[in-house]
Each structure stands twice: as structure tokens, then as C-alpha cells.
Design a protein around this motif. Structure first.
Motif, short mmCIF file in Angstrom:
data_model
loop_
_atom_site.label_atom_id
_atom_site.label_comp_id
_atom_site.label_asym_id
_atom_site.label_seq_id
_atom_site.Cartn_x
_atom_site.Cartn_y
_atom_site.Cartn_z
N GLN A 70 0.81 -1.21 0.00
CA GLN A 70 0.00 0.00 0.00
C GLN A 70 0.85 1.27 0.00
OE1 GLN A 70 -3.10 -2.41 2.74
NE2 GLN A 70 -2.59 -0.35 3.39
N VAL A 71 2.14 1.09 -0.16
CA VAL A 71 3.03 2.26 -0.10
C VAL A 71 2.83 3.16 -1.31
CG1 VAL A 71 5.45 2.94 -0.27
CG2 VAL A 71 4.75 1.26 1.42
N CYS A 72 2.85 2.59 -2.49
CA CYS A 72 2.65 3.37 -3.71
C CYS A 72 2.20 2.42 -4.82
CB CYS A 72 3.91 4.13 -4.12
SG CYS A 72 5.27 3.06 -4.59
N ARG A 73 1.88 2.98 -5.93
CA ARG A 73 1.36 2.15 -7.04
C ARG A 73 2.38 1.12 -7.50
NH1 ARG A 73 -1.39 6.79 -10.78
NH2 ARG A 73 -3.39 6.90 -9.70
N LEU A 74 3.63 1.61 -7.62
CA LEU A 74 4.67 0.69 -8.11
C LEU A 74 4.83 -0.49 -7.15
CD1 LEU A 74 6.99 -0.04 -10.03
CD2 LEU A 74 8.49 1.36 -8.62
N TRP A 75 4.91 -0.19 -5.89
CA TRP A 75 5.10 -1.27 -4.91
C TRP A 75 3.92 -2.24 -4.94
CZ3 TRP A 75 8.13 -0.71 0.17
CH2 TRP A 75 9.33 -0.04 -0.07
N ARG A 76 2.74 -1.68 -5.06
CA ARG A 76 1.57 -2.57 -5.11
C ARG A 76 1.64 -3.47 -6.34
NH1 ARG A 76 -4.61 -1.07 -4.13
NH2 ARG A 76 -3.83 -1.37 -2.04
N ALA A 77 1.96 -2.85 -7.48
CA ALA A 77 2.01 -3.64 -8.71
C ALA A 77 3.04 -4.77 -8.58
CB ALA A 77 2.35 -2.74 -9.89
N LEU A 78 4.19 -4.41 -8.03
CA LEU A 78 5.23 -5.43 -7.89
C LEU A 78 4.82 -6.51 -6.90
CD1 LEU A 78 8.43 -3.17 -7.83
CD2 LEU A 78 7.63 -4.62 -9.70
N ALA A 79 4.23 -6.08 -5.78
CA ALA A 79 3.84 -7.06 -4.75
C ALA A 79 2.77 -8.00 -5.27
CB ALA A 79 3.35 -6.34 -3.50
N LEU A 80 1.82 -7.45 -6.01
CA LEU A 80 0.76 -8.31 -6.53
C LEU A 80 1.28 -9.23 -7.63
CD1 LEU A 80 -2.35 -5.94 -6.64
CD2 LEU A 80 -1.59 -7.50 -4.86
N ASP A 81 2.33 -8.78 -8.27
CA ASP A 81 2.91 -9.60 -9.34
C ASP A 81 3.71 -10.77 -8.78
OD1 ASP A 81 3.44 -10.08 -12.08
OD2 ASP A 81 5.50 -9.43 -11.72
N MET A 82 4.18 -10.62 -7.53
CA MET A 82 4.99 -11.68 -6.91
C MET A 82 4.07 -12.62 -6.12
SD MET A 82 8.25 -9.48 -5.57
CE MET A 82 9.19 -10.89 -5.00
N LYS A 83 3.51 -13.56 -6.82
CA LYS A 83 2.56 -14.48 -6.18
C LYS A 83 3.20 -15.28 -5.06
CE LYS A 83 -0.51 -13.51 -9.39
NZ LYS A 83 -1.66 -12.65 -9.07
N GLY A 84 4.49 -15.57 -5.26
CA GLY A 84 5.17 -16.46 -4.32
C GLY A 84 5.30 -15.91 -2.91
N ILE A 85 5.28 -14.59 -2.76
CA ILE A 85 5.47 -14.04 -1.42
C ILE A 85 4.21 -14.12 -0.57
CG2 ILE A 85 7.33 -12.49 -2.13
CD1 ILE A 85 5.34 -10.21 -2.20
N TRP A 86 3.10 -14.46 -1.19
CA TRP A 86 1.82 -14.50 -0.46
C TRP A 86 1.43 -15.92 -0.08
CZ3 TRP A 86 0.12 -9.79 0.80
CH2 TRP A 86 0.55 -8.71 0.02
N THR A 87 2.34 -16.85 -0.27
CA THR A 87 1.92 -18.26 -0.18
C THR A 87 2.04 -18.86 1.21
OG1 THR A 87 4.13 -18.92 -0.87
CG2 THR A 87 2.46 -18.75 -2.60
N ASP A 88 2.66 -18.15 2.14
CA ASP A 88 2.87 -18.73 3.46
C ASP A 88 1.86 -18.13 4.45
OD1 ASP A 88 3.97 -20.01 5.65
OD2 ASP A 88 5.99 -19.83 4.84
N ILE A 89 0.95 -18.95 4.90
CA ILE A 89 -0.15 -18.44 5.74
C ILE A 89 -0.15 -19.17 7.08
CG2 ILE A 89 -2.66 -18.22 5.90
CD1 ILE A 89 -2.63 -18.35 2.77
N THR A 90 -0.27 -18.41 8.15
CA THR A 90 -0.29 -19.00 9.49
C THR A 90 -1.62 -18.71 10.16
OG1 THR A 90 2.10 -18.73 9.71
CG2 THR A 90 0.85 -19.08 11.73
N LEU A 91 -2.26 -19.75 10.63
CA LEU A 91 -3.50 -19.59 11.39
C LEU A 91 -3.22 -19.98 12.83
CD1 LEU A 91 -6.06 -21.22 8.93
CD2 LEU A 91 -5.47 -18.82 9.16
N SER A 92 -3.48 -19.05 13.72
CA SER A 92 -3.23 -19.33 15.12
C SER A 92 -4.13 -18.43 15.96
CB SER A 92 -1.76 -19.07 15.46
OG SER A 92 -1.60 -19.05 16.86
N SER A 93 -4.55 -18.95 17.10
CA SER A 93 -5.41 -18.14 17.97
C SER A 93 -4.61 -17.05 18.64
CB SER A 93 -6.04 -19.02 19.05
OG SER A 93 -6.88 -19.95 18.46
#
Lengths: 173, 562
Positions: free
Chosen positions: B57-80
């Protein structure tokens, strides 16, 4: 592409076992460094290969200041002769590991300097240094809000108000 | 006129959209660098998603790059406790499409509203799940049992074509997977790593090309059947607190694991040794065995189980039969264990094709415990047990019971070929006396290293026997030499004994070529005396006059590994 200028033999010392390179910084400082030290840079290595093909020696002009260049040389000197997995073009990409202790001290510089070093490392294609700098920058923004990240890295918000208040933007944990 | 032009210029400047990138410190930073920074963030663990969301959410460029990097969103932790929020999980699930995800579920509780729905939402992404880690071991009192049933149901219902790693750690005995058949016959084709900690009676039997198997709290029953179905295993790591079921017949066919590279097995001595007997794997595999007993141990995190140094010793005895080098670090020794190991292992391991003979042995016992009454004559017994001792060339010892000449004599007879000895602490006393006997004592010895020795110690001129009273130096450096009932005139300093020994070797024509003194309490004069006997070039000294390093601590030796 860097600008390459021919130089006299007298400009570049060294006919011995350890060849010397002449690096010229953007502030026109001439820095002589052993080729062995800079072999970690794929960019430099490619340049040197080009020299050998033409059997001419050249100075390599680099688009960053001598201060930054000296930092990069310091890094390369420290790891001279060391095998770093990140710099091995044939090795599988390594997993993310903590920044090496020496790197942490080496990169204990202000934000602007850190950015200059990472840019230089990227230009020179020194993957291990790029990785360490990136990790240092990532550490800087760890636990920070979006606004704090902008302040730390000097990035301006160019979202329109609508974009900024989109549903996904509200998710900040 | 000029003013009007200036005003217009200002207006144009104001009305033009600012180009923030042009003024930022990140100006002209290549996108690859920003990507590199983003790629570091997932290693931050459970807080990574929040950082990524904020960064995007920093800027458009960062968002575009972050959304383009699918691999960085793949680690999810669920914990109470410290897991990702519902919103973060939803975003990560959405932004990681179509990449395989890794879902970590720890310490879940229904106290957090909507969590069951969220877990099921995530679990239903099984079709693109690369890793599923469920860990309830830490806080299983608050775990809801519905999770186990739901997950088991999902695993049985849905295919998991991308699943490579599955880790299921259930600490609650109620969380039984009744039939242990997680996949109902539909084994994920890519599954390579399986880690299970559960109290299943009949554990999972998968005919899958697993390369890594880690089992915890699993009963011994059926263990061999599990392994028999996994011939491609390379890494095996098992810990069980159950006692072995002794009805496994000795005639049971062995399990062939030709690709196995390392084995770690922890449990009761009988369980582990019986189990190992039925495994057939390359002899160059790395074996690490850990043994436990019910003896209370405050350093253990388990009440019923505890580390036993005896067991560690026995484990090393076992592995010593396989390897060229044997290293024992033990705070406690009991000869019963050695006897037990001899009894149990001796008839077993040679049947695997004969032991490899170690050429180096290192025995290090904790300061203090080495003088306990339990020690007895363990070290010589241990060495005499090993069939390898005749081939031994290098010996390192600090054993307290080796302060007696008789024990060194016994060793000298069996370790005839030793050329290098490193001796530490009071063990130097017996050796120094032995050297006085010239060539009869380690005739091939050429290198002697002495560490952590106080050369000014007064020792009895007569050889000590095991009937002499033990002394117990404390860890306090101020501790003086041991008390002795021997009159002063019948005592001499250790350096004198050592010098006499070296001279005797010279006379016998078997000089020791090199002596090194490290981390010992020794004076310059004493070093000069040594050099006068051996020659200046033959004596190395680290120049330190202190009494050497602090003894090892329990915590450094034992670390609980789940």
C-alpha cells in the motif's frame, strides 16, 4: 552499459600473477583493485572476459561515487576467496537465511547509503550483497505501518483517494 | 506581462500531477531490487503477511510489484494467539493464486470468533496446497477437537495434487486418527515429506516415494511396516516414548532402505536397539541414536521421559561400531550401561557384515561427574569392548578413572598401535607415570598433547590404585589440589613425573617427537624444562598459564529436540 575507455599500460599496474583492474567512479576517482577481489561481480567478470577477447586493457567506468565503490570493494575484499552460494550462478537459489554477522556491521549505514550500495551491487551483479542489503532494508520496514514505510524509504504516496481506501487497503492486521 | 507568465507557470506546475518517484530516495531503484526486498519478507514468519500488505500500500509501483509476486503470499499461518487475521488470510489466498500455498495451523481455539470458518476456507484450498503444517503440540489443552476431524475429512475428500510436505503434530491423546489412513487411498503424488506426531495405534502406511519421514510419539507396533512401504526414504527421524513390544520375532525380515542417508532415533534403549536390528541401510549412513530412561531429570521437558547420559554413551558405542571416529561426550557413566550395550549390541551389529574399525577415539566426560562413584572402571571397559581398539591410532581422554596407572597399563596393552594421545585433566597423572616405564607403555607413541592440567599438582610417587580415595574438585578455579593422606616427602609434582617419563622414553630409544601444552596451568620454567628434555622445536605451548576452559554445562550437551 558502462563506458569503457582505453588506457595506457602505465595506468594499470600489474603484470604479475594477480591482475589489476582500474575502476573509475562517477566522481572520476581511479581505483585500482585486484581482479581476484572483484571476481564476485558478474558484471566485472564479463567485462574482463571482453578485455581478454580484444587483448586490450581498459578502465571500467562505473556510475556511482568512489565512496560507494570503496564500500563494495570492502565487501568483496572481505569475502575474497569465500564461496557464497548466492553468487554461484550454477547453484540453485538459496533459501532466505539471516544476514551474516559481518554483513550486519558492514551495512550499519544510513538509509541513503544503504540504497546506494544496493544499487551499486545490483549494477555490478553481486547477488550476495544485493541479498544482504535487501534483507537490511526489509528489516527496516518490519513492523512499520504503510505511512512509516513511506517515511523511512522516502517513497511518496501516489494513490488516488479511491485507491487508497479500497477494501484491500484497509486490511492492515 | 512577466508576472502573468510566472503565475501561469506556477499554475501549470500546481495542476500537473506530481511524480513522487522522481523525488524519492527510491528514485530509479530498479524493480528487481524492490522485488528482492519483498522476497525477504516471508522469512519473517507470522508477521510477514502484515508487512507485505502494508508494503503493497506504499505506492502504485510497490503494489504492482507485490501483486505480481505471487510467491510471497503463499505462506499463511493460522493461530489463535499470533496468527494472521481473517482479512490477511483472505488477501493472501487471493493474491497467491495460482501458486501452491503453505498453510500452518497452530494452537487454534474457537475462542477466536470465525476461526473455524477461516480454517475450513483455507483448508479447502487443498487443491493448490504445497505444504500443510498442523502443530498442536505446544498448547494442546486449548485445541478444539473439531479441527482434527474436519481436516481429516478434507484430506480424505479432496485431492492434493501439489502437496509435497505434510506435518501433523497432535499432542492430545484424544486426537486420534482412528484408522490412520489420511488420504483414503488417494496419496498425493508429489508428497515427499511426512512428519507425524500422534498416538495412533496403527500408523499411516503410505506407499509413496517419500524421501523424508519424521515420526513422533508413535508406537513401535507397525513401525517396520511403515518403513517397508517407503524404500525411497533418505532421511528418517523417529522419536517414541513407548516401550518396545517384544513380540517382534527375530526372524522378522529386515527392511531394506538402500537410499537412507541419515537416521535419528530416540526412545528407550530396548526399543531403539530392537528397531535398528531390523533396518538394512548403507553403512555410510549417518546414525544418531538417543536413549531415554524414566529416571527423573530436571533438564527434560517431559515428566516421564528424561535424557540419560548413560543412554547417550550407549548410543555412541553403537555408532562406534560403524564409523572410523568415535566421540563420546557424557556427563555420567555407569558401567552397567556399557555392559548392557555389550550384551545387546555385540551379537547384533557384527551380523550386519562386520564392524568398521575406528582409528580415532575421543572420550570427554564432564568435569565433576567424572569423579563420581558411578564411574568405576567404565573407560577401560568401554575400550576393551570395542573390537576396534587394536586399530586405534589416536586417543583423546579426560576420564577421571584414567588417573590410575593400572588403567593406563590396561589400555596400553590393548591400544598397542596408538601414536597420538591427547590427555586432559587428572588423566595426565596416570599417563605420566606410565611413560616412566619407557617403551613398555605405548611403544609407538610419538605425539602427546596435554590440556587443562595443573603441572604443579603434587601427586603420589607410588602409582595410585582404584582403592585410593576419589577426590572431587569443584568448578571453582580456586580449588586447590586434592587432599591426600600421603606424607609430603612421598609426593612430587606432576611436571617432575612427566619429565622423568620423557627421559625414560629417551633412554629406551622411543622418544616422543612432539609435546604440546595447551590451556594448562604451567609456568615458563616448566615449559623450559620440557624443551630441555625434548628439544626446543618439539614442545608447543600456547603461552597460557590459566587452568583452561570452564567445564561443559548440561545445557550445552543436551538440547531437547522435538
Amino acid at each position: 552499459m558502462p563506458t569503457i575507455v582505453s588506457v595506457d599500460d602505465s595506468t594499470v599496474p600489474g603484470e604479475g600473477s594477480s591482475r589489476l583492474l582500474l575502476l573509475v567512479s562517477s566522481d572520476n576517482k581511479h581505483i585500482v583493485v585486484e581482479e581476484d577481489i572483484m571476481s564476485r561481480s558478474r558484471f566485472i567478470s564479463k567485462q574482463v572476459e571482453g578485455f581478454e577477447a580484444t587483448s586490450q586493457r581498459h578502465a571500467i567506468l562505473l556510475p556511482f561515487s568512489s565512496f560507494v565503490l570503496n564500500k563494495v570493494i570492502e565487501y568483496c575484499s572481505h569475502y575474497r576467496g569465500y564461496y557464497l552460494l548466492e553468487d554461484d550462478p550454477d547453484a540453485a537459489p538459496p533459501g532466505r537465511s539471516p544476514v551474516r554477522e559481518w554483513d550486519q556491521e558492514f551495512l550499519d549505514v544510513d538509509r541513503n547509503m544503504l540504497l546506494r550500495i544496493i544499487k551499486a551491487a545490483h549494477y555490478l551483479e553481486i547477488k550476495s550483497l544485493v541479498g544482504s542489503c535487501a534483507r537490511a532494508i526489509a528489516d527496516m520496514i518490519r513492523g512499520k505501518t504503510t505511512e512509516e514505510m513511506r517515511e523511512i524509504l522516502g517513497v511518496e504516496n501516489d494513490f488516488t483517494p479511491e485507491e487508497e481506501h479500497s477494501p484491500s487497503s484497509k486490511c492492515t492486521g | 506581462m512577466g508576472d502573468a507568465r510566472g503565475e501561469r507557470r506556477k499554475h501549470i506546475r500546481r495542476s500537473q500531477p506530481r511524480s513522487p518517484v522522481a523525488f524519492s530516495a527510491f528514485h530509479r531503484v530498479p524493480n528487481e531490487i524492490i522485488r528482492e526486498i519483498f522476497s525477504c519478507i516471508p522469512s519473517f514468519g507470522v508477521c510477514a503477511l502484515e508487512i507485505l500488505i502494508n508494503a503493497s500500500q506504499v505506492c502504485r509501483l510497490w503494489r504492482a510489484l507485490a501483486l505480481d509476486m505471487k510467491g510471497i503470499w503463499t505462506d499463511i499461518t493460522l493461530s489463535s494467539t499470533d496468527g494472521n487475521s481473517t482479512c490477511q488470510v483472505e488477501l493472501a489466498l487471493e493474491r497467491s493464486i495460482p501458486r501452491p500455498i503453505t498453510l500452518r495451523i497452530t494452537d487454534l481455539s474457537s475462542r477466536k470468533a470465525g476461526y473455524r470458518k477461516l480454517v475450513l476456507r483455507a483448508i479447502h484450498e487443498l487443491s493448490r496446497m504445497g505444504g500443510l503444517h498442523i502443530d498442536h503440540m505446544g498448547n494442546w489443552d486449548s485445541v478444539d477437537l473439531w479441527l482434527v476431524e474436519d481436516i481429516a475429512q478434507v484430506l480424505r475428500t479432496y485431492q492434493a495434487p501439489l502437496l509435497e510436505e505434510l506435518r501433523l503434530f497432535y499432542g492430545n491423546a484424544s486426537e486420534l486418527l482412528k484408522d490412520g489412513n489420511l488420504f483414503a487411498g488417494h496419496i498425493p503424488t508429489k508428497l515427499r515429506v511426512l512428519e507425524v506426531a500422534t498416538h495412533v495405534l496403527h500408523p499411516i502406511i503410505l506407499r509413496a516415494p517419500l524421501t523424508r519421514l519424521r515420526l513422533r510419539n508413535i508406537q513401535d507396533d507397525g513401525l517396520l511396516d511403515i518403513l517397508r512401504a517407503l524404500p525411497s526414504l533418505e532421511h528418517l527421524d523417529i522419536f517414541t516414548e513407548y516401550m518396545v513390544n517384544d513380540d517382534v520375532p527375530f526372524s522378522c525380515p529386515s527392511v531394506d532402505l538402500p537410499k537412507l542417508r541419515d537416521v535419528t532415533f530416540g526412545g528407550y534403549f530396548t526399543t531403539v536397539t530392537r528397531f535398528m536390528r531390523f533396518l538394512d541401510f548403507p553403512t555410510n549412513a549417518d546414525i544418531h541414536l538417543e536413549f531415554y530412561c524414566r529416571r527423573s531429570n530436571p533438564h527434560s521437558s517431559f515428566n516421564e521421559l528424561s535424557w540419560t547420559c548413560d543412554g547417550r554413551l550407549a548410543s555412541v558405542i553403537a555408532s562406534g561400531l560403524y564409523f572410523q571416529n568415535l566421540s563420546i561426550v557424557s556427563p555420567d557413566l555407569r558401567h552397567e550401561v556399557v555392559d548392557y550395550a555389550v550384551t545387546v549390541l555385540n551379537p547384533v551389529y557384527p551380523s550386519r557384515g562386520g564392524p568398521h574399525l575406528p582409528r580415532e577415539i575421543s572420550l570427554s566426560f564432564l568435569h565433576g561427574d567424572q569423579f563420581s562413584d558411578q564411574v568405576g572402571l567404565v573407560t577401560p571397559r568401554l575400550l576393551s569392548f570395542l573390537p576396534a581398539v587394536r586399530s586405534l591410532r589416536t586417543l583423546t581422554v579426560n576420564s577421571g578413572n584414567l588417573r590410575f596407572l593400572a588403567e593406563w597399563e590396561s589400555l596400553s596393552e590393548r591400544l598397542h598401535g596408538v601414536v597420538s594421545i591427547t590427555v586432559s585433566g587428572v588423566a595426565a597423572q596416570g599417563l605420566a607415570m606410565g611413560l616412566c616405564q619407557g617403551g613398555r607403555f605405548f611403544p609407538h607413541l610419538t605425539t602427546l598433547s596435554i590440556e587443562n592440567v595443573k603441572f604443579a599438582y603434587l601427586v603420589d610417587k607410588r602409582p595410585l590404585t582404584s582403592r585410593d580415595r576419589y577426590f572431587t574438585p569443584s568448578d571453582d578455579e580456586s580449588e586447590e589440589e586434592p587432599t591426600s593422606d600421603t606424607p609430603l616427602e612421598e609426593r612430587t609434582s606432576l611436571i617432575e613425573v612427566l619429565l622423568n617419563g620423557l627421559r625414560a622414553r629417551d633412554v629406551a630409544g622411543l622418544p616422543i617427537g612432539r609435546v604440546s601444552v595447551r590451556q594448562s596451568n604451567v609456568t615458563v620454567t616448566m615449559v623450559a624444562q620440557l624443551r630441555a628434555v625434548l628439544g626446543a622445536d618439539c614442545v608447543e605451548w600456547d603461552g597460557r598459564e590459566d587452568a583452561g576452559p570452564k567445564p561443559l554445562a548440561w545445557e550445552k550437551l543436551w538440547s531437547w529436540k522435538r
